[in-house]
Design an enzyme around this catalytic site. Structure first.
Site, PDB file in Angstrom:
ATOM      1  N   ARG A   1       1.035  -5.002  -5.093  1.00  0.00           N
ATOM      2  CA  ARG A   1       1.288  -6.227  -4.336  1.00  0.00           C
ATOM      3  C   ARG A   1       1.606  -7.275  -5.401  1.00  0.00           C
ATOM      4  NH1 ARG A   1      -0.348  -4.490   0.580  1.00  0.00           N
ATOM      5  NH2 ARG A   1      -2.093  -3.023   0.635  1.00  0.00           N
TER       6      ARG A   1
ATOM      7  N   GLY B   1     -10.881  13.243  20.146  1.00  0.00           N
ATOM      8  CA  GLY B   1     -11.843  13.241  21.259  1.00  0.00           C
ATOM      9  C   GLY B   1     -12.973  12.252  21.061  1.00  0.00           C
TER      10      GLY B   1
ATOM     11  N   THR C   1       4.528   2.597   5.508  1.00  0.00           N
ATOM     12  CA  THR C   1       3.153   2.091   5.618  1.00  0.00           C
ATOM     13  C   THR C   1       2.368   2.952   6.603  1.00  0.00           C
ATOM     14  OG1 THR C   1       1.756   0.277   6.438  1.00  0.00           O
ATOM     15  CG2 THR C   1       3.974   0.364   7.324  1.00  0.00           C
TER      16      THR C   1
ATOM     17  N   GLY D   1       0.831  -1.207   0.000  1.00  0.00           N
ATOM     18  CA  GLY D   1       0.000   0.000   0.000  1.00  0.00           C
ATOM     19  C   GLY D   1       0.864   1.255   0.000  1.00  0.00           C
TER      20      GLY D   1
ATOM     21  N   ARG E   1      -5.040  -2.470   8.707  1.00  0.00           N
ATOM     22  CA  ARG E   1      -4.950  -3.940   8.579  1.00  0.00           C
ATOM     23  C   ARG E   1      -5.257  -4.610   9.921  1.00  0.00           C
ATOM     24  NH1 ARG E   1      -3.067  -6.787   4.195  1.00  0.00           N
ATOM     25  NH2 ARG E   1      -2.180  -4.946   3.265  1.00  0.00           N
TER      26      ARG E   1
ATOM     27  N   GLU F   1     -10.284  -1.471  11.031  1.00  0.00           N
ATOM     28  CA  GLU F   1     -10.795  -2.429  10.035  1.00  0.00           C
ATOM     29  C   GLU F   1     -10.548  -3.879  10.463  1.00  0.00           C
ATOM     30  OE1 GLU F   1      -8.920  -2.449   6.186  1.00  0.00           O
ATOM     31  OE2 GLU F   1      -6.944  -2.095   7.028  1.00  0.00           O
TER      32      GLU F   1
ATOM     33  N   ARG G   1      19.422  11.296  -3.228  1.00  0.00           N
ATOM     34  CA  ARG G   1      20.364  12.398  -2.957  1.00  0.00           C
ATOM     35  C   ARG G   1      21.581  11.895  -2.174  1.00  0.00           C
ATOM     36  NH1 ARG G   1      16.921  17.370  -3.264  1.00  0.00           N
ATOM     37  NH2 ARG G   1      16.315  17.210  -5.460  1.00  0.00           N
TER      38      ARG G   1
ATOM     39  N   ARG H   1     -18.100  15.205  13.584  1.00  0.00           N
ATOM     40  CA  ARG H   1     -18.582  15.613  14.911  1.00  0.00           C
ATOM     41  C   ARG H   1     -19.633  16.720  14.778  1.00  0.00           C
ATOM     42  NH1 ARG H   1     -18.577  13.485  19.971  1.00  0.00           N
ATOM     43  NH2 ARG H   1     -16.348  13.122  19.987  1.00  0.00           N
TER      44      ARG H   1
ATOM     45  N   ASP I   1       0.174   1.786   8.466  1.00  0.00           N
ATOM     46  CA  ASP I   1      -0.332   0.906   9.525  1.00  0.00           C
ATOM     47  C   ASP I   1       0.466   0.973  10.831  1.00  0.00           C
ATOM     48  OD1 ASP I   1      -2.153   0.084   7.643  1.00  0.00           O
ATOM     49  OD2 ASP I   1      -1.092  -1.761   7.137  1.00  0.00           O
TER      50      ASP I   1
HETATM   51  O1  F6P Z   1      -1.134  -1.689   4.457  1.00  0.00           O
HETATM   52  C1  F6P Z   1      -1.777  -0.504   4.113  1.00  0.00           C
HETATM   53  C2  F6P Z   1      -3.248  -0.752   3.895  1.00  0.00           C
HETATM   54  O2  F6P Z   1      -3.855   0.472   3.519  1.00  0.00           O
HETATM   55  C3  F6P Z   1      -3.995  -1.381   5.076  1.00  0.00           C
HETATM   56  O3  F6P Z   1      -4.308  -0.433   6.074  1.00  0.00           O
HETATM   57  C4  F6P Z   1      -5.182  -1.977   4.387  1.00  0.00           C
HETATM   58  O4  F6P Z   1      -5.686  -3.074   5.104  1.00  0.00           O
HETATM   59  C5  F6P Z   1      -4.626  -2.428   3.062  1.00  0.00           C
HETATM   60  O5  F6P Z   1      -3.449  -1.666   2.842  1.00  0.00           O
HETATM   61  C6  F6P Z   1      -5.541  -2.225   1.881  1.00  0.00           C
HETATM   62  O6  F6P Z   1      -4.921  -2.736   0.763  1.00  0.00           O
HETATM   63  P1  F6P Z   1      -5.407  -2.502  -0.730  1.00  0.00           P
HETATM   64  O7  F6P Z   1      -5.093  -1.094  -1.115  1.00  0.00           O
HETATM   65  O8  F6P Z   1      -4.614  -3.485  -1.522  1.00  0.00           O
HETATM   66  O9  F6P Z   1      -6.874  -2.764  -0.743  1.00  0.00           O
END
Ligand code: F6P
Length: 328
Positions: free
Chosen positions: A78, A192, A132, A10, A178, A229, A24, A161, A134
């Site tokens: 990927r 908050g 990342t 990602g 993830r 998620e 650089r 909000r 995450d």
């Molecule tokens: O690893 C980064 C991420 O955005 C995660 O937070 C998420 O679960 C996943 O990639 C989503 O992947 P894709 O863009 O392949 O759907």
């Protein structure tokens, strides 16, 4: 020395700033940089970044002006083929054929797991950079893109909000990450939010309803519940379950999804990208391999890839307790 670079998995805000720092640092020391397009797929396809002068190389000026841009000029993907033993072996052979001496992959857990596997069959040096949103890698306080993603999530929650408050509602807001609750927990504290549902400290539906009833008694007229998620089956399923369990607020759900991956990187992510990109090149020039460049207590460090990718990086328990205290 010829150093290959790529972005995989990602995309994350700050990847460009990291590429810039790598180019650089390496070019100023007299080394050549070749950029592979679309992550590891670019090695298998022998697909190189070609700049405006038509060369398969990245120069000082190739990376001008990109420090502030989200996404990645090398694009990302990927690559299931690379994840197979045959694909990894094929990549090693192609890198040898191309005369690449070292590789700097930028990405998250999957990318650096792939890098560690490649290191078992390829004689070149490998140092990864943690790119990342995450924040799921060990050995670095933060990963490139995480703070920007939290900033984007906080801006969105602040807007929600207004409506939650005008209509006395609860919003359920699903955030990426993830299997990790870092983005959700940091967003909850900064924006908050009253409730955070994260995989590391899973509240069941009854516990959430109990908490909401308590908050209602305390006079809370609007609620934001952020949901990672990786928590249960997603936010829409949770909304239905909460309704069945007698949730005391009218609800609406929002999935922020890939919105968190976009946008200009915040200054902290640009600085982290510069520190880790520079550290990766310095590590390679010092003969290091099978490492990730990270930052701990504001100091650039190299940590073994195996350590960086190992297990589930837990969110700090004190932040979970802090949220509980400040959200009453
Ligand atoms: O690893 C980064 C991420 O955005 C995660 O937070 C998420 O679960 C996943 O990639 C989503 O992947 P894709 O863009 O392949 O759907």
């Amino acid at each position: 020395m010829q150093i290959g670079i790529l972005c995989s998995g990602g995309d994350a805000p700050g990847m460009n700033a990291c590429l810039r720092a790598i180019v650089r640092t390496a070019v100023s020391e007299g080394h050549e940089i070749v950029g592979f397009m679309d992550g590891y797929q670019g090695i298998l396809n022998q697909d190189f970044y070609v700049g405006s002068v038509g060369a398969n190389r990245l120069f000082m000026r190739t990376v001008s002006g990109i420090v502030k841009n989200g996404g990645t000029i090398l694009h990302s993907s990927r690559c299931p083929e690379f994840a197979t033993p045959e694909g990894t072996q094929k990549a090693a052979e192609i890198l040898d054929k191309l005369g690449v001496d070292a590789l700097i992959p930028i990405g998250g857990n999957g990318t650096l797991t792939g890098a560690h596997e490649l290191g078992k069959v390829w004689k070149g040096q490998i140092i990864g950079c943690p790119g990342t949103i995450d924040n799921d890698l060990n050995g670095t306080d933060f990963t490139i893109g995480f703070k920007t993603a939290v900033q984007t999530a906080v801006e969105a929650v602040d807007k929600l909000r207004d409506t939650a408050s005008s209509h006395h509602r609860m919003f359920l807001v699903e955030l990426m990450g993830r299997h990790c609750g870092f983005i959700t927990l940091h967003t909850a504290i900064a924006a908050g939010c009253e409730v955070a549902c994260i995989p590391e400290a899973p509240l069941n539906v009854e516990e959430v309803v109990e908490k909401l009833e308590d908050l209602k008694k305390r006079g809370k007229t609007s609620i934001i519940t952020v949901v990672a998620e990786g928590y249960q089956d997603g936010v829409l399923a949770l909304q239905n379950k909460l309704k069945e369990a007698g949730c005391p607020y009218p609800m609406r759900s929002v999935v922020l999804g890939h919105l968190l991956r976009g946008g200009d990187p915040c200054p902290d992510d640009r600085i982290l990208a510069a520190q880790t990109g520079n550290m990766a090149v310095r590590g390679i020039l010092a003969g290091e391999t099978d490492k990730m460049a990270g930052v701990q207590n504001n100091q650039p460090v190299l940590v073994p890839l195996e350590e960086a990718i190992q297990g589930h990086r837990e969110v700090p328990k004190d932040l979970i307790q802090l949220l509980d205290k400040v959200s009453r």
